[in-house]
Design a protein around this motif. Sequence first.
Motif, mmCIF file in Angstrom:
data_model
loop_
_atom_site.group_PDB
_atom_site.id
_atom_site.type_symbol
_atom_site.label_atom_id
_atom_site.label_comp_id
_atom_site.label_asym_id
_atom_site.label_seq_id
_atom_site.Cartn_x
_atom_site.Cartn_y
_atom_site.Cartn_z
ATOM 1 N N ALA A 1 -0.464 -9.535 14.290
ATOM 2 C CA ALA A 1 -0.319 -9.715 12.843
ATOM 3 C C ALA A 1 -0.240 -11.194 12.514
ATOM 4 C CB ALA A 1 0.941 -9.001 12.345
ATOM 5 N N GLU A 2 -0.996 -11.597 11.497
ATOM 6 C CA GLU A 2 -0.910 -12.981 11.037
ATOM 7 C C GLU A 2 0.303 -13.151 10.131
ATOM 8 O OE1 GLU A 2 -4.649 -14.476 9.531
ATOM 9 O OE2 GLU A 2 -5.686 -12.776 10.440
ATOM 10 N N ALA A 3 0.680 -14.401 9.911
ATOM 11 C CA ALA A 3 1.828 -14.679 9.054
ATOM 12 C C ALA A 3 1.572 -14.148 7.657
ATOM 13 C CB ALA A 3 2.111 -16.182 9.016
ATOM 14 N N GLY A 4 2.477 -13.343 7.154
ATOM 15 C CA GLY A 4 2.348 -12.808 5.812
ATOM 16 C C GLY A 4 1.659 -11.462 5.746
ATOM 17 N N GLN A 5 1.186 -10.994 6.874
ATOM 18 C CA GLN A 5 0.454 -9.729 6.866
ATOM 19 C C GLN A 5 1.396 -8.553 6.606
ATOM 20 O OE1 GLN A 5 -2.203 -9.200 10.145
ATOM 21 N NE2 GLN A 5 -2.397 -7.004 9.808
ATOM 22 N N VAL A 6 0.973 -7.676 5.730
ATOM 23 C CA VAL A 6 1.773 -6.509 5.388
ATOM 24 C C VAL A 6 1.588 -5.432 6.459
ATOM 25 C CG1 VAL A 6 2.108 -4.650 3.738
ATOM 26 C CG2 VAL A 6 1.656 -6.959 2.913
ATOM 27 N N LEU A 7 2.686 -4.885 6.937
ATOM 28 C CA LEU A 7 2.616 -3.838 7.961
ATOM 29 C C LEU A 7 2.725 -2.454 7.339
ATOM 30 C CD1 LEU A 7 4.888 -5.683 10.498
ATOM 31 C CD2 LEU A 7 2.394 -5.504 10.548
ATOM 32 N N PHE A 8 3.622 -2.318 6.380
ATOM 33 C CA PHE A 8 3.641 -1.087 5.568
ATOM 34 C C PHE A 8 4.378 -1.399 4.271
ATOM 35 C CE2 PHE A 8 7.115 -0.527 8.715
ATOM 36 C CZ PHE A 8 8.211 -0.509 7.870
ATOM 37 N N ARG A 9 4.254 -0.497 3.333
ATOM 38 C CA ARG A 9 4.871 -0.671 2.024
ATOM 39 C C ARG A 9 5.778 0.512 1.708
ATOM 40 N NH1 ARG A 9 3.642 -4.921 -0.588
ATOM 41 N NH2 ARG A 9 1.587 -5.889 -0.709
ATOM 42 N N VAL A 10 6.651 0.315 0.734
ATOM 43 C CA VAL A 10 7.504 1.411 0.271
ATOM 44 C C VAL A 10 6.645 2.604 -0.112
ATOM 45 C CG1 VAL A 10 9.058 2.169 -1.561
ATOM 46 C CG2 VAL A 10 9.328 -0.094 -0.577
ATOM 47 N N GLY A 11 7.020 3.776 0.366
ATOM 48 C CA GLY A 11 6.318 4.978 -0.026
ATOM 49 C C GLY A 11 5.181 5.361 0.885
ATOM 50 N N ASP A 12 4.746 4.438 1.738
ATOM 51 C CA ASP A 12 3.708 4.794 2.704
ATOM 52 C C ASP A 12 4.236 5.879 3.640
ATOM 53 O OD1 ASP A 12 2.114 2.892 1.628
ATOM 54 O OD2 ASP A 12 2.185 1.503 3.313
#
Lengths: 224, 224
Positions: free
Chosen positions: B50-61
């Motif tokens: 993962a690069e810096a700032g990359q989203v891994l998951f979000r609320v509700g996923d």
Amino acid sequence: MLATRVAWPYDPSHMDDLGAELDWTALLAMQPALGCIPHALRSSARQVKAEAGQVLFRVGDPVRQVFLVVAGEARLFRFSSNGTEVVLQRARGGFFAEASLDSRRYHCEAVASVASTLWAFPATLFRQRLEESAAFRRAWQSLLAQEIRRLRAQCERLSLNGAADRVIHYIECEGIDGEVMLHQSRKSWAAELGLSHEALYRTLRNMQHGGILHVNGARLALRQ
Amino acid sequence: MLATRVAWPYDPSHMDDLGAELDWTALLAMQPALGCIPHALRSSARQVKAEAGQVLFRVGDPVRQVFLVVAGEARLFRFSSNGTEVVLQRARGGFFAEASLDSRRYHCEAVASVASTLWAFPATLFRQRLEESAAFRRAWQSLLAQEIRRLRAQCERLSLNGAADRVIHYIECEGIDGEVMLHQSRKSWAAELGLSHEALYRTLRNMQHGGILHVNGARLALRQ
DNA sequence: CGTACTTTTGAATCGCATCAAATCTGGTGG
DNA sequence: CCACCAGATTTGATGCGATTCAAAAGTACG
């Protein structure tokens, strides 16, 4: 190099002669998560009235009981090499030694730091129920997972510099939609936030004056 | 009232096209507790860069994966009502979202705060293995219990006022017999202790001069 | 009604965060 | 091999904010 041990004599039989009736419903109202505990296990719990300084167990004692703090505080600690106490947990209003279910012996000392009311669940029966009932196992795992999430958030909160930041973090995490109902005195809340109670009082006052916070008794609401 | 979201596009497929070989033995040497993970589950893990700032998951996923931080840091947080981030966990060198195994959906956001290497375990297979294998279940429960103990001790440590007290507490709890081997830079250790790195450097120097501490590279030993 | 505890405010002190800057380190590429 | 760079390490000076000590008022409880 002996440590300054607590003065209380260590006599486990002390805990056996107090068989007061258990008020489960009142406790359940405070901690809904306890509803997962099966009836057979629940009814096997013994209420323990511990005086201030009373030893609950010592390092190396066989794990016979898992405890739940109903009132007061239990302090878990180890003695460091130079004899001072290293506090591992101040349990107030929750389980302790429940992570020792998979150990044969306790890995730390436990003392009631003030006069306290505890519930003691027999460890053997606890393990047995966990093996037997898949439902209880799932609920228990869920309880452990919830505890982990709560503790991680608390660690992040404690690593915040400002007192106001900790208050905000607490309300955002423990409350709902920027609003929380305190179930403890502000003094003990200050201890949970890692602040002196004076600092917390002052912070709450300043936050009110700044319009950030609205206080109504035990109800705290963040503004904006 | 929208928050300042991370600039990274949220594209889960990013994580699928990096199928580097997994170095399990090296990881196992760092974290022996991982030995409890069954082979079938282990081999189903995918390495994620993962690069810096990359989203891994979000609320509700929907909860599809449980993560293990091998290098770098993942930050779990929620957006508060006024749009600021409330950090729930800074995961560095350990599991995260493993407490979400009993949830259908993630309850927070997860972002790699720096360039990181993660392992992603499929949640479904994880749950399945936990149901099937009593041995894995016990080992996993033991791992959770260990994490709870560790976190409680860390909370107590963070609520200590003095920097030296936190260092001592850390060595007594995480080390053996008043001696510990640091597996991280002092800067990141300072973050774990809730201190600025300058304060930690100064504290270590003063403790050495005071004869309390002996430092030898990554090896820290309390004196007396 | 008295006692113990919480809540609240004040004043002084001290320790840590912060900003700034220099040195050291490991890794990369020319 | 050396130049270079990013990051960690280390030291200094300064200011703020929390702790601490102190004390008064409020509150709960027997």
